[in-house]
Design a protein around this motif. Structure first.
Motif, short mmCIF file in Angstrom:
data_model
loop_
_atom_site.label_atom_id
_atom_site.label_comp_id
_atom_site.label_asym_id
_atom_site.label_seq_id
_atom_site.Cartn_x
_atom_site.Cartn_y
_atom_site.Cartn_z
N LYS A 149 3.56 -9.72 3.33
CA LYS A 149 5.53 -10.24 4.19
C LYS A 149 5.35 -11.39 2.84
O LYS A 149 6.76 -11.73 2.91
N LEU B 58 7.04 -9.02 0.31
CA LEU B 58 8.23 -9.17 0.51
C LEU B 58 8.96 -10.07 0.56
O LEU B 58 10.87 -9.49 -0.25
N ALA B 59 9.22 -11.00 0.74
CA ALA B 59 9.82 -12.22 0.95
C ALA B 59 9.94 -12.66 -0.50
O ALA B 59 11.02 -12.77 -0.83
N GLN B 60 8.88 -12.70 -1.33
CA GLN B 60 9.07 -12.55 -3.11
C GLN B 60 10.38 -11.71 -3.89
O GLN B 60 11.29 -11.68 -4.12
N ALA B 61 10.19 -10.91 -3.34
CA ALA B 61 11.23 -9.20 -3.50
C ALA B 61 12.32 -9.71 -3.57
O ALA B 61 13.47 -9.53 -3.89
N GLY B 62 12.71 -10.44 -1.46
CA GLY B 62 13.79 -10.15 -0.63
C GLY B 62 15.27 -11.16 -2.09
O GLY B 62 15.98 -11.01 -1.71
N ARG B 63 14.03 -11.75 -2.26
CA ARG B 63 14.47 -13.78 -3.36
C ARG B 63 14.83 -12.94 -4.32
O ARG B 63 15.32 -13.63 -5.80
N GLY B 64 14.44 -11.61 -4.92
CA GLY B 64 14.35 -11.20 -6.60
C GLY B 64 13.58 -11.94 -7.37
O GLY B 64 13.81 -11.94 -8.43
N GLU B 65 12.22 -12.17 -6.82
CA GLU B 65 11.55 -12.81 -7.70
C GLU B 65 10.77 -12.19 -8.30
O GLU B 65 10.05 -11.75 -9.32
#
Length: 133
Positions: free
Chosen positions: A44, A47-54
């Motif tokens: 989770k 995935l949040a990091q990916a959602g922020r473009g990191e």
């Protein structure tokens, strides 16, 4: 937890032998989870990091697997390919990747209808090896 049992059951398999199905479900319910809670929480966060473009997500695996294909050499090849794809994305993008493997567990396929038409004949929909064997 049993909370999932209160949700509507759509696209479920129908087993002729309800007693055998109940026995199997009871056995599965007594086994430890395949994925630990800490692993799910880590995913989770990633995935949040990916959602922020990191970082980027690289996901791979079969749409539906067959039990006969679940052997070490094939799985190793799939994992190696996924790792290589992630390395290429990291090299090109300069950002880390989260690699997600859909492997060794996709034995069931939900279907919107119990039957489908093939060559003008109505046949039972294939729902995967764990249903149709």
């Amino acid at each position: 937890p049993s909370s999932w049992q209160s949700k509507p059951a759509l696209q479920m398999a129908e087993w002729e032998d309800k007693a055998a199905a109940a026995t199997v479900l009871q056995k599965l319910g007594s086994l430890p989870p395949l994925v630990q809670a800490a692993e799910a929480e880590r995913l989770k966060r990633l995935l949040a990091q990916a959602g922020r473009g990191e970082c980027f997500i690289v996901q791979g695996g079969d749409c539906a697997e067959r039990f006969m294909d679940c052997e070490a050499g094939r799985l190793e090849t799939q994992l190696r390919l996924l790792l290589q794809m992630g390395a290429v994305v990291e090299h090109i993008s300069g950002r880390p990747t989260v690699r997600i493997a859909r492997i060794a567990g996709q034995y069931g396929k939900p279907r919107s209808k119990p039957t489908e038409t093939v060559d003008d004949k109505e046949v039972m929909s294939f729902k995967g090896d764990n249903i149709n064997g």
